[in-house]
Scaffold this active site. Structure first.
Site, PDB file in Angstrom:
ATOM      1  N   LYS A   1       1.813 -16.759  -8.630  1.00 14.05           N
ATOM      2  CA  LYS A   1       2.259 -15.845  -7.563  1.00 14.05           C
ATOM      3  C   LYS A   1       1.054 -14.986  -7.196  1.00 14.05           C
ATOM      4  O   LYS A   1       0.715 -14.024  -7.886  1.00 14.05           O
ATOM      5  CB  LYS A   1       3.412 -14.976  -8.080  1.00 14.05           C
ATOM      6  CG  LYS A   1       4.423 -14.522  -7.049  1.00 14.05           C
ATOM      7  CD  LYS A   1       3.900 -13.620  -5.967  1.00 14.05           C
ATOM      8  CE  LYS A   1       3.749 -12.171  -6.351  1.00 14.05           C
ATOM      9  NZ  LYS A   1       3.033 -11.392  -5.318  1.00 14.05           N
TER      10      LYS A   1
ATOM     11  N   SER B   1      -1.081  -3.312 -11.995  1.00 10.04           N
ATOM     12  CA  SER B   1      -0.907  -1.901 -12.355  1.00 10.04           C
ATOM     13  C   SER B   1      -0.003  -1.736 -13.577  1.00 10.04           C
ATOM     14  O   SER B   1       0.855  -2.581 -13.852  1.00 10.04           O
ATOM     15  CB  SER B   1      -0.296  -1.149 -11.175  1.00 10.04           C
ATOM     16  OG  SER B   1       0.982  -1.686 -10.880  1.00 10.04           O
TER      17      SER B   1
ATOM     18  N   GLU C   1      -2.974  -7.622 -18.403  1.00  7.65           N
ATOM     19  CA  GLU C   1      -4.326  -7.092 -18.205  1.00  7.65           C
ATOM     20  C   GLU C   1      -4.191  -6.022 -17.134  1.00  7.65           C
ATOM     21  O   GLU C   1      -3.945  -6.334 -15.965  1.00  7.65           O
ATOM     22  CB  GLU C   1      -5.262  -8.236 -17.769  1.00  7.65           C
ATOM     23  CG  GLU C   1      -6.724  -7.894 -17.952  1.00  7.65           C
ATOM     24  CD  GLU C   1      -7.347  -7.288 -16.705  1.00  7.65           C
ATOM     25  OE1 GLU C   1      -7.336  -6.039 -16.618  1.00  7.65           O
ATOM     26  OE2 GLU C   1      -7.822  -8.039 -15.849  1.00  7.65           O
TER      27      GLU C   1
ATOM     28  N   CYS D   1     -10.767  -3.101 -12.376  1.00 11.90           N
ATOM     29  CA  CYS D   1     -10.127  -2.406 -13.498  1.00 11.90           C
ATOM     30  C   CYS D   1     -11.174  -1.863 -14.474  1.00 11.90           C
ATOM     31  O   CYS D   1     -10.871  -1.002 -15.286  1.00 11.90           O
ATOM     32  CB  CYS D   1      -9.157  -3.343 -14.200  1.00 11.90           C
ATOM     33  SG  CYS D   1      -9.829  -4.979 -14.443  1.00 11.90           S
TER      34      CYS D   1
ATOM     35  N   GLU E   1      -6.226   6.046 -12.485  1.00 12.60           N
ATOM     36  CA  GLU E   1      -7.011   4.980 -11.853  1.00 12.60           C
ATOM     37  C   GLU E   1      -6.922   5.139 -10.334  1.00 12.60           C
ATOM     38  O   GLU E   1      -5.835   5.111  -9.759  1.00 12.60           O
ATOM     39  CB  GLU E   1      -6.450   3.620 -12.273  1.00 12.60           C
ATOM     40  CG  GLU E   1      -7.286   2.477 -11.772  1.00 12.60           C
ATOM     41  CD  GLU E   1      -6.822   1.124 -12.298  1.00 12.60           C
ATOM     42  OE1 GLU E   1      -5.629   0.811 -12.174  1.00 12.60           O
ATOM     43  OE2 GLU E   1      -7.667   0.393 -12.837  1.00 12.60           O
TER      44      GLU E   1
HETATM   45  P1  NDP Z   1       0.498  -4.314  -8.405  1.00 14.47           P
HETATM   46  O1  NDP Z   1       0.508  -4.110  -9.862  1.00 14.47           O
HETATM   47  O2  NDP Z   1       1.681  -3.884  -7.599  1.00 14.47           O
HETATM   48  O3  NDP Z   1       0.272  -5.858  -8.007  1.00 14.47           O
HETATM   49  C1  NDP Z   1      -0.161  -6.866  -8.880  1.00 14.47           C
HETATM   50  C2  NDP Z   1       0.709  -8.117  -8.730  1.00 14.47           C
HETATM   51  O4  NDP Z   1       2.036  -7.824  -9.199  1.00 14.47           O
HETATM   52  C3  NDP Z   1       0.874  -8.574  -7.284  1.00 14.47           C
HETATM   53  O5  NDP Z   1       0.916  -9.985  -7.246  1.00 14.47           O
HETATM   54  C4  NDP Z   1       2.226  -7.994  -6.925  1.00 14.47           C
HETATM   55  O6  NDP Z   1       2.853  -8.649  -5.865  1.00 14.47           O
HETATM   56  C5  NDP Z   1       2.992  -8.196  -8.209  1.00 14.47           C
HETATM   57  N1  NDP Z   1       4.197  -7.377  -8.328  1.00 14.47           N
HETATM   58  C6  NDP Z   1       4.480  -6.194  -7.744  1.00 14.47           C
HETATM   59  N2  NDP Z   1       5.719  -5.771  -8.100  1.00 14.47           N
HETATM   60  C7  NDP Z   1       6.221  -6.712  -8.933  1.00 14.47           C
HETATM   61  C8  NDP Z   1       7.455  -6.844  -9.647  1.00 14.47           C
HETATM   62  N3  NDP Z   1       8.426  -5.919  -9.574  1.00 14.47           N
HETATM   63  N4  NDP Z   1       7.627  -7.938 -10.417  1.00 14.47           N
HETATM   64  C9  NDP Z   1       6.672  -8.881 -10.511  1.00 14.47           C
HETATM   65  N5  NDP Z   1       5.498  -8.810  -9.853  1.00 14.47           N
HETATM   66  C10 NDP Z   1       5.256  -7.734  -9.081  1.00 14.47           C
HETATM   67  O7  NDP Z   1      -0.790  -3.650  -7.824  1.00 14.47           O
HETATM   68  P2  NDP Z   1      -1.007  -3.075  -6.352  1.00 14.47           P
HETATM   69  O8  NDP Z   1      -1.535  -4.163  -5.541  1.00 14.47           O
HETATM   70  O9  NDP Z   1       0.207  -2.392  -5.845  1.00 14.47           O
HETATM   71  O10 NDP Z   1      -2.118  -1.967  -6.629  1.00 14.47           O
HETATM   72  C11 NDP Z   1      -1.686  -0.698  -7.103  1.00 14.47           C
HETATM   73  C12 NDP Z   1      -2.609  -0.207  -8.193  1.00 14.47           C
HETATM   74  O11 NDP Z   1      -2.597  -1.136  -9.268  1.00 14.47           O
HETATM   75  C13 NDP Z   1      -4.071  -0.117  -7.796  1.00 14.47           C
HETATM   76  O12 NDP Z   1      -4.354   1.088  -7.151  1.00 14.47           O
HETATM   77  C14 NDP Z   1      -4.735  -0.206  -9.140  1.00 14.47           C
HETATM   78  O13 NDP Z   1      -4.713   1.050  -9.753  1.00 14.47           O
HETATM   79  C15 NDP Z   1      -3.845  -1.147  -9.929  1.00 14.47           C
HETATM   80  N6  NDP Z   1      -4.375  -2.516  -9.932  1.00 14.47           N
HETATM   81  C16 NDP Z   1      -5.003  -2.947 -11.048  1.00 14.47           C
HETATM   82  C17 NDP Z   1      -5.571  -4.186 -11.076  1.00 14.47           C
HETATM   83  C18 NDP Z   1      -6.291  -4.684 -12.272  1.00 14.47           C
HETATM   84  O14 NDP Z   1      -7.171  -5.528 -12.136  1.00 14.47           O
HETATM   85  N7  NDP Z   1      -5.932  -4.252 -13.459  1.00 14.47           N
HETATM   86  C19 NDP Z   1      -5.556  -5.073  -9.916  1.00 14.47           C
HETATM   87  C20 NDP Z   1      -4.806  -4.550  -8.794  1.00 14.47           C
HETATM   88  C21 NDP Z   1      -4.261  -3.306  -8.831  1.00 14.47           C
HETATM   89  P3  NDP Z   1       2.641  -8.176  -4.341  1.00 14.47           P
HETATM   90  O15 NDP Z   1       1.244  -7.691  -4.220  1.00 14.47           O
HETATM   91  O16 NDP Z   1       2.878  -9.418  -3.620  1.00 14.47           O
HETATM   92  O17 NDP Z   1       3.665  -7.139  -4.087  1.00 14.47           O
END
Ligand code: NDP
Length: 504
Positions: A197, A251, A272, A306, A407
């Site tokens: 996904k 996140s 992660e 991250c 973050e």
């Molecule tokens: P998210 O944690 O929301 O997104 C990561 C993945 O999880 C995406 O594929 C997202 O789908 C999916 N997701 C979201 N909600 C759900 C759920 N309820 N169940 C299952 N999967 C889900 O990150 P964001 O893109 O919203 O970014 C927000 C913050 O997260 C950033 O500001 C940063 O702080 C952190 N982040 C950290 C990362 C890392 O590498 N550790 C990478 C990205 C973000 P979709 O995007 O399609 O909604």
């Protein structure tokens, strides 16, 4: 459907143009298909705010179909029981070669979708994705169990390492293909079947990759892609009883939902997550190298990493020198559309939401007394339609401010002075996170002592940001659990079976 790009953009490859001109499909059981609801969503070019492509919006029913396909393939055993480990290796190796061969197309898709410069996707994201596959292509023939010395007479005991089963991989947008590959390569090498996904912001390269898996000879059902929203496709994958494991990067907030959503069948989960990495510059460091290294520790990938070195601790005698040097380095950074003919160093941040979030942190920091020595705002002018942020260095910040604790995931660093080694270890470790930490010093004893004392999964000494497929990566504390890369990732995607044989 596809708005023409500005003239200053690099021309799209014909294959990319054709890919974007059609609705981007889901990939289930070896076929490109529409979502069952017929609904779609838009993916946006963050450099212009305009639509790049329409994408099929996968929901629970589509996830269910993908899980059934993966389940049938896994339970049938063609991928991991019947196909020899050598043949599985060859599939992975062929996929790596295909990624290299189609590197230009994949690089354009990730640059358009994420916004990062094409020179970065071409030289970093895509080659490292292939590199991961090359590394893990070596593993199917080396996944071994052990022979256990047993007390009971006449008893022989050994272990087998077997794939976990059907695995849902949920990945973010900051390195679209590469974050997928960190999980996919070991997961497939171990013999699992996958439903990927991708993030709603950056689904393109994952869908393009599906075609390459076909060409590489992956049996139908081994690799499936269901694009869609996290709360729909992501949550359905997490809750599905036919899924044995979820591998997630993103996140901490969503990670908590994933842990809760996974309890129905107690599926395995590896996480992660984010970080707020301390980057410590000692007065005895090679200061010029520390200045350049610390600038890119935060601003690399626009801070959307991250492991970004977002908490910068500088020993007091060199504080002003390091800040002046970093401000000068930062002013040299060119920000612009990732597909611009004249390539920038950094592109936009990924979307409107992240832009607003980052600027919110900046405003709050300023009203709390922090001062931006450079940057501090959105970039307008010809870039006003995109999501461009000035690389920003804050001083006069405190450890208890939100910019120093949470973050931000954007090009914002807060720099704070420190006096003693003892003090800095406690301050650096005073965080909910523990993904990475780094230090700059020429004192070998101090370097090794801090490598032990800092509570983080990766420590960088006189360098920043290095990762390789062979070296484990993951977090302490709320930065997640499980280790990706290296042989640890094989452990992450396998189950151990203990076999007892009575021979007397
Ligand atoms: P998210 O944690 O929301 O997104 C990561 C993945 O999880 C995406 O594929 C997202 O789908 C999916 N997701 C979201 N909600 C759900 C759920 N309820 N169940 C299952 N999967 C889900 O990150 P964001 O893109 O919203 O970014 C927000 C913050 O997260 C950033 O500001 C940063 O702080 C952190 N982040 C950290 C990362 C890392 O590498 N550790 C990478 C990205 C973000 P979709 O995007 O399609 O909604």
């Amino acid at each position: 459907m596809f708005d023409p790009l500005p003239e200053s953009y690099i021309a799209l490859l014909p294959e990319v143009e054709s890919f974007l001109s059609q609705t981007v499909k889901l990939y289930i059981n070896g076929q490109y298909v529409d979502s069952l609801s017929g609904e779609t969503f838009e993916t946006i070019d963050p450099s212009t705010g305009k639509r790049l492509a329409l994408v099929q919006r996968g929901k629970a029913q589509d996830v269910d179909n993908a899980v059934k396909a993966a389940r049938a393939e896994f339970d049938g055993g063609a991928w991991w029981r019947t196909m020899s480990p050598t043949d599985r290796s060859k599939c992975l190796w062929r996929l790596a070669e295909l990624i290299e061969r189609h590197g230009d197309e994949l690089a354009q898709l990730d640059s358009l979708d994420n916004g990062k410069p094409l020179k970065t996707t071409r030289s970093v994201d895509i080659p490292l994705s292939a590199e991961h596959l090359y590394y893990y292509a070596g593993w199917p023939t080396k996944i071994e169990g052990s022979t256990i010395p047993i007390n009971e007479r006449g008893m022989f005991n050994y272990t087998l390492r077997e794939p976990v089963g059907v695995v849902g991989l949920i990945v973010p947008w900051n390195y679209p293909l590469l974050m997928a590959m960190w999980k996919l390569a070991p997961c497939l090498a171990a013999g699992n079947c996958v439903i990927l996904k991708p993030a709603e912001q950056t689904p393109l390269s994952a869908v393009y990759l599906a075609r390459l898996t076909q060409e590489a000879g992956f049996p139908p059902g081994v690799f499936n892609v269901v694009s869609g929203y996290g709360e729909e496709a992501g949550a359905a994958l997490v809750a599905h009883h036919g899924v044995d494991k979820i591998g997630f990067t993103g996140s901490s907030e969503v990670a908590r939902k994933i842990v809760q959503g996974s309890i129905g069948n107690l599926k395995r989960v590896s996480l992660e997550l984010g970080g707020k990495a301390p980057n410590i510059v000692f007065a005895d460091a090679d200061i010029d190298k520390a200045i350049v290294g610390s600038t890119w520790a935060i601003f690399g990938n626009n801070g959307q990493s991250c492991t970004a070195g977002a908490r910068l601790y500088i020993q007091r005698p060199v504080f002003d020198r390091v800040i002046e040097g970093m401000a000068a380095e930062t002013k040299k950074i060119v920000v612009g559309p990732g597909m611009n003919v004249v390539q920038p160093n950094l592109g936009p941040v990924v979307n409107d939401e992240q832009l607003t979030r980052i600027l919110g942190f900046v405003t709050e920091a300023e009203s709390g007394g922090a001062r931006a020595v450079t940057g501090g705002g959105r970039i307008g002018g010809g870039l006003q339609d995109g999501y461009f942020v000035e690389p920003t260095i804050f001083v006069d910040a405190r450890d208890d401010m939100r910019i120093a604790r949470e973050e931000i995931f954007g090009p914002v660093v807060c720099a704070m002075p420190f006096d003693h080694v003892g003090e800095i270890v406690a301050r650096a470790n005073d965080t909910d996170y523990g993904l990475a930490a780094g230090l700059w010093t020429n004192d070998l004893r101090k370097a090794h002592a801090l490598a032990r004392a800092l509570r983080a999964g990766t420590i960088w000494i006189n360098t920043w940001g290095n990762t390789e497929a062979s070296s484990p990566f993951g977090g302490f504390k709320q930065s997640g659990y499980g280790r990706e890369m290296g042989k640890e990732a094989i452990d992450l995607y396998t189950e151990v079976k203990s076999v007892w044989v009575k021979y007397e």
